[in-house]
Design a protein around this motif. Structure first.
Motif, PDB file in Angstrom:
ATOM      1  N   SER A 255      36.926  35.849  21.852  1.00  0.00           N
ATOM      2  CA  SER A 255      37.509  37.166  22.075  1.00  0.00           C
ATOM      3  C   SER A 255      36.724  38.225  21.329  1.00  0.00           C
ATOM      4  CB  SER A 255      38.964  37.207  21.586  1.00  0.00           C
ATOM      5  OG  SER A 255      39.771  36.366  22.364  1.00  0.00           O
ATOM      6  N   GLY A 256      36.710  39.430  21.886  1.00  0.00           N
ATOM      7  CA  GLY A 256      36.046  40.550  21.242  1.00  0.00           C
ATOM      8  C   GLY A 256      36.528  41.865  21.813  1.00  0.00           C
ATOM      9  N   VAL A 257      36.371  42.939  21.024  1.00  0.00           N
ATOM     10  CA  VAL A 257      36.638  44.289  21.499  1.00  0.00           C
ATOM     11  C   VAL A 257      35.318  44.812  22.030  1.00  0.00           C
ATOM     12  CG1 VAL A 257      37.267  46.639  20.847  1.00  0.00           C
ATOM     13  CG2 VAL A 257      38.561  44.703  19.950  1.00  0.00           C
ATOM     14  N   HIS A 258      35.294  45.136  23.299  1.00  0.00           N
ATOM     15  CA  HIS A 258      34.051  45.561  23.948  1.00  0.00           C
ATOM     16  C   HIS A 258      33.945  47.059  24.123  1.00  0.00           C
ATOM     17  CE1 HIS A 258      32.207  41.640  25.088  1.00  0.00           C
ATOM     18  NE2 HIS A 258      33.407  41.256  24.714  1.00  0.00           N
ATOM     19  N   ALA A 259      35.045  47.779  23.974  1.00  0.00           N
ATOM     20  CA  ALA A 259      35.028  49.238  24.050  1.00  0.00           C
ATOM     21  C   ALA A 259      36.304  49.759  23.401  1.00  0.00           C
ATOM     22  CB  ALA A 259      34.947  49.709  25.505  1.00  0.00           C
ATOM     23  N   ASP A 260      36.184  50.889  22.738  1.00  0.00           N
ATOM     24  CA  ASP A 260      37.368  51.575  22.229  1.00  0.00           C
ATOM     25  C   ASP A 260      37.066  53.064  22.146  1.00  0.00           C
ATOM     26  OD1 ASP A 260      35.618  51.342  20.067  1.00  0.00           O
ATOM     27  OD2 ASP A 260      37.204  51.051  18.605  1.00  0.00           O
ATOM     28  N   TRP A 261      38.092  53.866  22.378  1.00  0.00           N
ATOM     29  CA  TRP A 261      37.892  55.306  22.361  1.00  0.00           C
ATOM     30  C   TRP A 261      39.185  56.019  22.012  1.00  0.00           C
ATOM     31  CZ3 TRP A 261      37.709  52.167  26.606  1.00  0.00           C
ATOM     32  CH2 TRP A 261      38.598  52.406  27.649  1.00  0.00           C
ATOM     33  N   LYS A 262      39.000  57.206  21.442  1.00  0.00           N
ATOM     34  CA  LYS A 262      40.107  58.048  20.999  1.00  0.00           C
ATOM     35  C   LYS A 262      40.659  58.865  22.165  1.00  0.00           C
ATOM     36  CE  LYS A 262      41.126  61.647  17.683  1.00  0.00           C
ATOM     37  NZ  LYS A 262      41.907  61.431  16.607  1.00  0.00           N
ATOM     38  N   ILE A 263      41.966  59.054  22.127  1.00  0.00           N
ATOM     39  CA  ILE A 263      42.655  59.925  23.082  1.00  0.00           C
ATOM     40  C   ILE A 263      43.134  61.141  22.284  1.00  0.00           C
ATOM     41  CG2 ILE A 263      44.582  60.148  24.690  1.00  0.00           C
ATOM     42  CD1 ILE A 263      42.472  58.072  25.567  1.00  0.00           C
ATOM     43  N   ASP A 264      42.646  62.304  22.659  1.00  0.00           N
ATOM     44  CA  ASP A 264      42.989  63.511  21.891  1.00  0.00           C
ATOM     45  C   ASP A 264      43.655  64.594  22.741  1.00  0.00           C
ATOM     46  OD1 ASP A 264      40.801  64.253  23.361  1.00  0.00           O
ATOM     47  OD2 ASP A 264      39.553  64.808  21.664  1.00  0.00           O
ATOM     48  N   TYR A 265      44.493  64.152  23.667  1.00  0.00           N
ATOM     49  CA  TYR A 265      45.224  65.078  24.524  1.00  0.00           C
ATOM     50  C   TYR A 265      46.603  64.504  24.802  1.00  0.00           C
ATOM     51  CZ  TYR A 265      43.816  61.746  28.133  1.00  0.00           C
ATOM     52  OH  TYR A 265      43.613  60.598  28.857  1.00  0.00           O
ATOM     53  N   GLY A 266      47.432  65.242  25.452  1.00  0.00           N
ATOM     54  CA  GLY A 266      48.741  64.761  25.840  1.00  0.00           C
ATOM     55  C   GLY A 266      49.155  65.463  27.111  1.00  0.00           C
ATOM     56  N   PRO A 267      50.119  64.985  27.793  1.00  0.00           N
ATOM     57  CA  PRO A 267      50.823  63.726  27.555  1.00  0.00           C
ATOM     58  C   PRO A 267      49.962  62.514  27.919  1.00  0.00           C
ATOM     59  CG  PRO A 267      51.620  64.750  29.579  1.00  0.00           C
ATOM     60  CD  PRO A 267      50.620  65.695  28.980  1.00  0.00           C
ATOM     61  N   THR A 268      50.363  61.353  27.428  1.00  0.00           N
ATOM     62  CA  THR A 268      49.548  60.150  27.609  1.00  0.00           C
ATOM     63  C   THR A 268      50.281  58.992  28.273  1.00  0.00           C
ATOM     64  OG1 THR A 268      50.146  59.346  25.405  1.00  0.00           O
ATOM     65  CG2 THR A 268      48.141  60.707  25.577  1.00  0.00           C
ATOM     66  N   ASP A 269      51.514  59.170  28.664  1.00  0.00           N
ATOM     67  CA  ASP A 269      52.302  58.071  29.238  1.00  0.00           C
ATOM     68  C   ASP A 269      51.609  57.392  30.415  1.00  0.00           C
ATOM     69  OD1 ASP A 269      54.227  58.581  27.352  1.00  0.00           O
ATOM     70  OD2 ASP A 269      55.616  59.568  28.735  1.00  0.00           O
ATOM     71  N   HIS A 270      50.891  58.147  31.221  1.00  0.00           N
ATOM     72  CA  HIS A 270      50.231  57.580  32.398  1.00  0.00           C
ATOM     73  C   HIS A 270      49.194  56.515  32.040  1.00  0.00           C
ATOM     74  CE1 HIS A 270      47.351  60.604  31.090  1.00  0.00           C
ATOM     75  NE2 HIS A 270      46.444  60.019  31.842  1.00  0.00           N
ATOM     76  N   LEU A 271      48.624  56.599  30.838  1.00  0.00           N
ATOM     77  CA  LEU A 271      47.591  55.646  30.433  1.00  0.00           C
ATOM     78  C   LEU A 271      48.129  54.225  30.300  1.00  0.00           C
ATOM     79  CD1 LEU A 271      45.766  57.749  27.704  1.00  0.00           C
ATOM     80  CD2 LEU A 271      45.100  57.424  30.087  1.00  0.00           C
TER      81      LEU A 271
END
Length: 143
Positions: A123-139
């Motif tokens: 297992s590994g984390v292959h990508a990660d990114w910050k979310i800096d807006y809202g709303p975010t429920d759809h994600l």
């Protein structure tokens, strides 16, 4: 695991533990990627620093992870063109899960894509990114 963590059905336990350890101390929602076309859970994955796209190994259907589609263009790739995710064993087929790191108000603040190699189980984390807006429920439904 954090007391407020939520792990969805079908997430391999070892991948959930790995993702929990790879994100900050905030509560997370961890969801398994499932193909909407055929229900498959094994994917080829393209990744870069701002997102990921998966292709079902069963039917070839493609889907973006979280808000990746918004940044999946040549302009955004200037310094970071997507590449195929790969395991050190040579495997390129993965089970995928996404950890959504949550703020106190329940909004998504960070997305981490975890992949578990079908060939050797690594297992590994292959990508990660910050979310800096809202709303975010759809994600939360875009796994």
């Amino acid at each position: 695991m954090h007391a407020d963590d939520q792990v969805g059905e079908g997430v391999p336990a070892d991948l959930a533990v790995f993702l929990r350890g790879a994100v900050d101390g905030r509560p997370v929602k961890i969801a398994s990627s499932v193909c909407q076309g055929c229900g498959g859970r094994v994917f080829f994955v393209l990744v870069n620093a701002s997102g990921a796209e998966r292709e079902c190994c069963g039917c070839g259907s493609r889907a973006f992870i979280a808000d990746s589609e918004e940044y999946w263009n040549e302009e955004a790739w200037e310094d970071d063109e997507p590449g195929a995710a790969g395991c050190p064993c040579g495997g390129e087929e993965f089970e995928a899960a996404v950890a959504f790191s949550l703020a106190a108000d329940g909004s998504v603040r960070w997305v981490a894509l975890g992949l578990r190699c079908i060939k050797d189980g690594l297992s590994g984390v292959h990508a990660d990114w910050k979310i800096d807006y809202g709303p975010t429920d759809h994600l939360l439904a875009m796994v």
